[in-house]
Design a protein around this motif. Sequence first.
Motif, PDB file in Angstrom:
ATOM      1  N   ASP A 155     -11.451  20.528 -32.508  1.00 25.36           N
ATOM      2  CA  ASP A 155     -12.162  19.417 -33.129  1.00 25.36           C
ATOM      3  C   ASP A 155     -11.121  18.405 -33.580  1.00 25.36           C
ATOM      4  O   ASP A 155      -9.944  18.506 -33.231  1.00 25.36           O
ATOM      5  CB  ASP A 155     -13.028  19.894 -34.316  1.00 25.36           C
ATOM      6  N   TYR A 156     -11.572  17.399 -34.344  1.00 26.02           N
ATOM      7  CA  TYR A 156     -10.659  16.437 -34.961  1.00 26.02           C
ATOM      8  C   TYR A 156     -10.702  16.641 -36.465  1.00 26.02           C
ATOM      9  O   TYR A 156     -11.791  16.691 -37.061  1.00 26.02           O
ATOM     10  CB  TYR A 156     -11.070  15.003 -34.626  1.00 26.02           C
ATOM     11  N   GLU A 157      -9.525  16.776 -37.082  1.00 25.95           N
ATOM     12  CA  GLU A 157      -9.451  16.950 -38.528  1.00 25.95           C
ATOM     13  C   GLU A 157      -8.297  16.120 -39.075  1.00 25.95           C
ATOM     14  O   GLU A 157      -7.268  15.956 -38.426  1.00 25.95           O
ATOM     15  CB  GLU A 157      -9.246  18.426 -38.896  1.00 25.95           C
ATOM     16  N   ALA A 176      -9.603  17.815 -26.797  1.00 26.26           N
ATOM     17  CA  ALA A 176      -9.398  17.096 -25.542  1.00 26.26           C
ATOM     18  C   ALA A 176     -10.321  17.578 -24.424  1.00 26.26           C
ATOM     19  O   ALA A 176     -10.767  16.777 -23.600  1.00 26.26           O
ATOM     20  CB  ALA A 176      -7.946  17.221 -25.094  1.00 26.26           C
ATOM     21  N   GLY A 177     -10.622  18.880 -24.364  1.00 28.41           N
ATOM     22  CA  GLY A 177     -11.422  19.323 -23.238  1.00 28.41           C
ATOM     23  C   GLY A 177     -12.100  20.662 -23.396  1.00 28.41           C
ATOM     24  O   GLY A 177     -13.097  20.946 -22.736  1.00 28.41           O
ATOM     25  N   GLY A 178     -11.578  21.534 -24.265  1.00 28.09           N
ATOM     26  CA  GLY A 178     -12.167  22.856 -24.436  1.00 28.09           C
ATOM     27  C   GLY A 178     -13.488  22.800 -25.184  1.00 28.09           C
ATOM     28  O   GLY A 178     -13.882  21.767 -25.727  1.00 28.09           O
ATOM     29  N   ALA A 179     -14.193  23.925 -25.196  1.00 31.08           N
ATOM     30  CA  ALA A 179     -15.459  24.003 -25.932  1.00 31.08           C
ATOM     31  C   ALA A 179     -15.209  23.727 -27.406  1.00 31.08           C
ATOM     32  O   ALA A 179     -14.250  24.226 -27.998  1.00 31.08           O
ATOM     33  CB  ALA A 179     -16.084  25.383 -25.744  1.00 31.08           C
ATOM     34  N   LEU A 180     -16.069  22.918 -28.013  1.00 32.77           N
ATOM     35  CA  LEU A 180     -15.889  22.523 -29.408  1.00 32.77           C
ATOM     36  C   LEU A 180     -16.246  23.658 -30.356  1.00 32.77           C
ATOM     37  O   LEU A 180     -16.987  24.575 -30.002  1.00 32.77           O
ATOM     38  CB  LEU A 180     -16.758  21.301 -29.715  1.00 32.77           C
ATOM     39  N   GLY A 201      -6.217  10.986 -29.538  1.00 35.85           N
ATOM     40  CA  GLY A 201      -5.681  10.209 -30.645  1.00 35.85           C
ATOM     41  C   GLY A 201      -4.704   9.177 -30.128  1.00 35.85           C
ATOM     42  O   GLY A 201      -4.000   9.413 -29.150  1.00 35.85           O
ATOM     43  N   ARG A 202      -4.673   8.031 -30.793  1.00 37.07           N
ATOM     44  CA  ARG A 202      -3.758   6.969 -30.369  1.00 37.07           C
ATOM     45  C   ARG A 202      -3.041   6.382 -31.582  1.00 37.07           C
ATOM     46  O   ARG A 202      -3.669   5.882 -32.514  1.00 37.07           O
ATOM     47  CB  ARG A 202      -4.515   5.855 -29.649  1.00 37.07           C
ATOM     48  N   PHE A 203      -1.715   6.464 -31.567  1.00 42.62           N
ATOM     49  CA  PHE A 203      -0.885   5.815 -32.575  1.00 42.62           C
ATOM     50  C   PHE A 203      -0.386   4.479 -32.047  1.00 42.62           C
ATOM     51  O   PHE A 203      -0.011   4.366 -30.870  1.00 42.62           O
ATOM     52  CB  PHE A 203       0.336   6.678 -32.912  1.00 42.62           C
ATOM     53  N   THR A 204      -0.339   3.491 -32.912  1.00 45.68           N
ATOM     54  CA  THR A 204       0.320   2.221 -32.633  1.00 45.68           C
ATOM     55  C   THR A 204       1.304   1.968 -33.761  1.00 45.68           C
ATOM     56  O   THR A 204       0.905   1.853 -34.925  1.00 45.68           O
ATOM     57  CB  THR A 204      -0.691   1.065 -32.552  1.00 45.68           C
ATOM     58  N   VAL A 205       2.581   1.907 -33.407  1.00 48.43           N
ATOM     59  CA  VAL A 205       3.628   1.735 -34.407  1.00 48.43           C
ATOM     60  C   VAL A 205       4.132   0.300 -34.347  1.00 48.43           C
ATOM     61  O   VAL A 205       4.503  -0.193 -33.279  1.00 48.43           O
ATOM     62  CB  VAL A 205       4.793   2.714 -34.169  1.00 48.43           C
ATOM     63  N   ASP A 206       4.136  -0.366 -35.504  1.00 54.01           N
ATOM     64  CA  ASP A 206       4.579  -1.753 -35.597  1.00 54.01           C
ATOM     65  C   ASP A 206       5.521  -1.866 -36.790  1.00 54.01           C
ATOM     66  O   ASP A 206       5.111  -2.237 -37.891  1.00 54.01           O
ATOM     67  CB  ASP A 206       3.366  -2.681 -35.760  1.00 54.01           C
ATOM     68  N   SER A 216     -13.416   8.931 -29.021  1.00 57.00           N
ATOM     69  CA  SER A 216     -14.228   9.931 -28.329  1.00 57.00           C
ATOM     70  C   SER A 216     -14.104   9.768 -26.824  1.00 57.00           C
ATOM     71  O   SER A 216     -13.613   8.750 -26.312  1.00 57.00           O
ATOM     72  CB  SER A 216     -15.696   9.800 -28.745  1.00 57.00           C
ATOM     73  N   SER A 217     -14.569  10.772 -26.091  1.00 54.77           N
ATOM     74  CA  SER A 217     -14.531  10.718 -24.627  1.00 54.77           C
ATOM     75  C   SER A 217     -15.442   9.624 -24.076  1.00 54.77           C
ATOM     76  O   SER A 217     -15.327   9.249 -22.912  1.00 54.77           O
ATOM     77  CB  SER A 217     -14.929  12.074 -24.039  1.00 54.77           C
ATOM     78  N   GLU A 218     -16.342   9.080 -24.924  1.00 54.00           N
ATOM     79  CA  GLU A 218     -17.193   7.968 -24.518  1.00 54.00           C
ATOM     80  C   GLU A 218     -16.611   6.628 -24.947  1.00 54.00           C
ATOM     81  O   GLU A 218     -17.233   5.579 -24.741  1.00 54.00           O
ATOM     82  CB  GLU A 218     -18.604   8.113 -25.118  1.00 54.00           C
ATOM     83  N   GLY A 219     -15.426   6.637 -25.566  1.00 51.92           N
ATOM     84  CA  GLY A 219     -14.778   5.403 -25.984  1.00 51.92           C
ATOM     85  C   GLY A 219     -15.111   4.956 -27.394  1.00 51.92           C
ATOM     86  O   GLY A 219     -14.656   3.901 -27.847  1.00 51.92           O
ATOM     87  N   GLU A 220     -15.877   5.757 -28.140  1.00 57.90           N
ATOM     88  CA  GLU A 220     -16.235   5.419 -29.517  1.00 57.90           C
ATOM     89  C   GLU A 220     -15.071   5.748 -30.448  1.00 57.90           C
ATOM     90  O   GLU A 220     -14.438   6.805 -30.330  1.00 57.90           O
ATOM     91  CB  GLU A 220     -17.468   6.226 -29.930  1.00 57.90           C
ATOM     92  N   VAL A 221     -14.777   4.852 -31.384  1.00 59.79           N
ATOM     93  CA  VAL A 221     -13.756   5.114 -32.392  1.00 59.79           C
ATOM     94  C   VAL A 221     -14.361   5.997 -33.469  1.00 59.79           C
ATOM     95  O   VAL A 221     -15.278   5.596 -34.188  1.00 59.79           O
ATOM     96  CB  VAL A 221     -13.211   3.811 -33.001  1.00 59.79           C
TER      97      VAL A 221
END
Length: 231
Positions: A155-157, A176-180, A201-206, A216-221
């Motif tokens: 999951d995401y935590e 990423a792909g296994g059963a939740l 997950g996506r990091f952007t460092v500035d 999400s896999s559907e593109g939802e944040v």
Amino acid sequence: GIGVGDLVSQGNEEEHWRKFFSILSSSASSIPYYLIPGNHDYDGYYDDLNPGYYYSFTGNTKNYFSWSHANASFVSLDPNASFPIGFDDEQRSWFYSKIESEEWKSATWRFILLHQPPYSQGWPDYHGDEVVRKLLDPVYESAKIDFVISGHTHDYERLTKEFGKQKVTFLIVGGAGGALEPQESSSDPKMDTVIKQHHIGRFTVDGQKINFESISSEGEVLDVFQIKKDE
């Protein structure tokens, strides 16, 4: 790109690795990937654990390693080589030397990455791994660790804790792909966020600012946060 373990479901099946790298190959020609082993990436049992296919397919010669990019420093660990999990003296000494290195100390952002999380709520009756807490808890403040990123729980935590003057953000990016994991969660520890959806997950460092998104896999944040450091 970073994978925090369980790259495949059966580490002793060569075909699983071939399928994984077949999928990865479309982007791996232009994006560097750092692939950290998890318990499913090993084969054998008890004293016979061996990440043979992990080594041969990734080209890595060690199951733990470090790297830097721009103003960020990364140390990956692997407790899976010892049954059930643990860190031998060699890996432990290597870790202590890395967090004392000039490369680590001069970085603005400092990341620890490993498969098993020190804290987790989303897997019923699993609270994270004590052996990881025993290694990391004493050094969060002195090593100025900003992030600990894990998988293992599907999951995401997210959790933010303070160790003295150091604020540490713990992320589990394990969907990423296994059963939740089931909807039921453990009563403790109380994570700040638990989301049981497939995601990356996506990091952007500035510079002194870092942004993170769980997508999400559907593109939802699913979750977003920003951390800034003083100049």
